[in-house]
Design a protein around this motif. Structure first.
Motif, short mmCIF file in Angstrom:
data_model
loop_
_atom_site.label_atom_id
_atom_site.label_comp_id
_atom_site.label_asym_id
_atom_site.label_seq_id
_atom_site.Cartn_x
_atom_site.Cartn_y
_atom_site.Cartn_z
N ARG A 28 25.99 45.16 40.81
CA ARG A 28 26.50 46.12 41.80
C ARG A 28 26.62 46.05 43.30
O ARG A 28 27.48 46.23 43.94
CB ARG A 28 26.21 47.33 41.20
CG ARG A 28 26.82 47.92 39.78
CD ARG A 28 26.70 49.34 39.53
NE ARG A 28 25.15 49.57 39.51
CZ ARG A 28 24.49 49.56 38.64
NH1 ARG A 28 24.82 49.09 37.42
NH2 ARG A 28 23.30 49.88 38.48
N GLU A 29 25.03 45.72 43.45
CA GLU A 29 24.89 45.35 45.19
C GLU A 29 25.77 44.23 45.70
O GLU A 29 25.85 44.58 46.67
CB GLU A 29 23.37 45.06 45.24
CG GLU A 29 22.29 46.46 45.10
CD GLU A 29 21.14 46.17 45.27
OE1 GLU A 29 20.46 47.00 46.05
OE2 GLU A 29 20.65 44.82 45.39
N LEU A 30 25.91 43.19 44.85
CA LEU A 30 26.94 42.33 45.59
C LEU A 30 28.28 42.73 46.15
O LEU A 30 28.59 42.20 47.00
CB LEU A 30 26.80 40.92 44.44
CG LEU A 30 25.81 40.16 44.24
CD1 LEU A 30 26.02 39.34 43.07
CD2 LEU A 30 25.19 39.41 45.54
N THR A 31 28.53 43.72 45.57
CA THR A 31 30.15 43.90 46.10
C THR A 31 29.95 44.80 47.37
O THR A 31 30.82 44.63 48.22
CB THR A 31 30.51 45.26 44.98
OG1 THR A 31 29.81 46.31 45.03
CG2 THR A 31 30.71 44.72 43.59
N GLY A 32 28.64 45.31 47.71
CA GLY A 32 28.59 45.67 49.20
C GLY A 32 28.57 44.55 50.16
O GLY A 32 28.32 44.99 51.20
N ARG A 33 28.27 43.30 49.93
CA ARG A 33 28.46 42.32 50.90
C ARG A 33 29.79 42.24 51.78
O ARG A 33 29.85 41.61 52.49
CB ARG A 33 28.12 41.07 49.95
CG ARG A 33 27.09 40.82 49.25
CD ARG A 33 26.02 40.15 50.44
NE ARG A 33 24.59 40.36 49.95
CZ ARG A 33 23.71 39.11 49.97
NH1 ARG A 33 24.25 38.09 50.10
NH2 ARG A 33 22.59 39.78 49.85
N SER A 34 30.76 42.81 50.93
CA SER A 34 32.01 42.92 51.75
C SER A 34 32.64 44.40 51.56
O SER A 34 32.46 44.91 50.55
CB SER A 34 33.02 41.89 51.04
OG SER A 34 34.68 42.28 51.73
N THR A 35 33.35 44.78 52.70
CA THR A 35 33.96 46.23 52.73
C THR A 35 35.07 46.24 51.45
O THR A 35 35.55 47.33 51.20
CB THR A 35 34.70 46.46 53.79
OG1 THR A 35 35.62 45.60 54.38
CG2 THR A 35 33.49 46.66 55.15
N THR A 36 35.54 45.22 51.16
CA THR A 36 36.53 45.15 50.10
C THR A 36 35.82 44.74 48.59
O THR A 36 36.75 44.44 47.66
CB THR A 36 37.60 44.08 50.44
OG1 THR A 36 37.14 42.76 50.39
CG2 THR A 36 38.19 44.29 51.70
N GLY A 37 34.76 44.65 48.63
CA GLY A 37 33.91 44.21 47.23
C GLY A 37 34.38 45.08 46.18
O GLY A 37 34.40 46.51 46.13
#
Length: 181
Positions: free
Chosen positions: A138-147
Motif C-alpha cells: 500500500r505504501e508503494l502507491t505513495g511513491r507517485s501522486t497517481t499511484g
C-alpha cells in the motif's frame, strides 16, 4: 563489487539507448525488479511514461521483517537472501530506493492475493509478516501522486506466473493512457 539495483538500472539505461527504442517507456518490475524500475523512473523521468510494480520489494521490508522475526531468525533469513543466484546486494539495493519520489508518473502496484509463508514459520509470525508485506505494498502507491493498487486474487508472489492476465491488463491500461495523450 556485488551488483545492486543501481547497477541494473544503469544497465537498463544502456540497453534502452542502444536498442533504438525512442520515447518514454512503461517499466514493469517484479519483486527485486521493482527496485530497478523505481530507480530508473526516478532518475530518467523524461524517458519513463509509467511504472507497473508487480509484488515489488519496498525499502523497509528487511527492517520490518527483523522486528517480527528477531535477530536469530533474521540472520538465517539474511544468509538465504544473500545466497541469491545473481549475487545481488539486496540490502544496499533497498537503501538505494529509500527516498524515491516518482512525482506524477503513472504508477500501478499489483499485489499478490494469496500469502506465501513457508510452513516452518509459526502461523502468528507468518500472519505478521504477511501484514507487513501488504502494508508495504500500500505504501508503494505513495511513491507517485497517481499511484493505484490492485490485488491479484488467486495469485502468489509470482503474479505473472499465476495471473498473467492481471499484469497484461495493467500494462495495457497504462499503454492506453499513452495513446490518449
Amino acid at each position: 563489487d556485488m551488483p545492486t539495483a543501481q547497477t541494473a538500472s544503469d544497465n537498463l539505461r544502456a540497453l534502452i539507448s542502444v536498442s533504438g527504442i525512442s520515447g518514454p517507456v512503461i517499466l514493469v518490475g517484479h519483486s527485486y525488479g521493482g527496485l530497478i524500475a523505481q530507480l530508473y523512473a526516478a532518475q530518467h523521468p523524461a524517458d519513463t511514461f509509467g511504472v507497473v510494480l508487480v509484488d515489488s520489494l519496498h525499502h523497509e521490508n528487511l527492517e520490518r521483517a527483523r522486528l517480527i522475526l528477531g535477530e536469530q531468525s533474521m540472520s538465517l533469513f539474511m544468509e538465504a537472501l544473500n545466497a541469491n543466484p545473481e549475487n545481488v546486494d539486496i540490502p544496499t539495493s533497498l537503501e538505494q530506493v529509500r527516498d524515491i519520489n516518482l512525482g506524477d508518473t503513472p504508477l500501478t502496484v499489483l499485489t499478490a492475493g494469496e500469502a506465501e509463508v513457508p510452513p516452518i514459520i509459526d502461523p502468528e509470525v507468518g500472519r505478521r509478516l504477511v501484514s507487513a508485506w501488504l502494508y508495504s505494498q500500500r505504501e508503494l502507491t505513495g511513491r507517485s501522486t497517481t499511484g493505484v493498487q490492485f490485488v491479484a486474487e488467486g495469485s502468489r508472489h509470482c503474479i505473472q506466473c499465476d495471473r498473467p492476465d492481471v499484469v497484461v491488463d495493467a500494462i495495457k491500461e497504462m499503454a492506453d493512457e499513452v495513446r490518449f495523450q
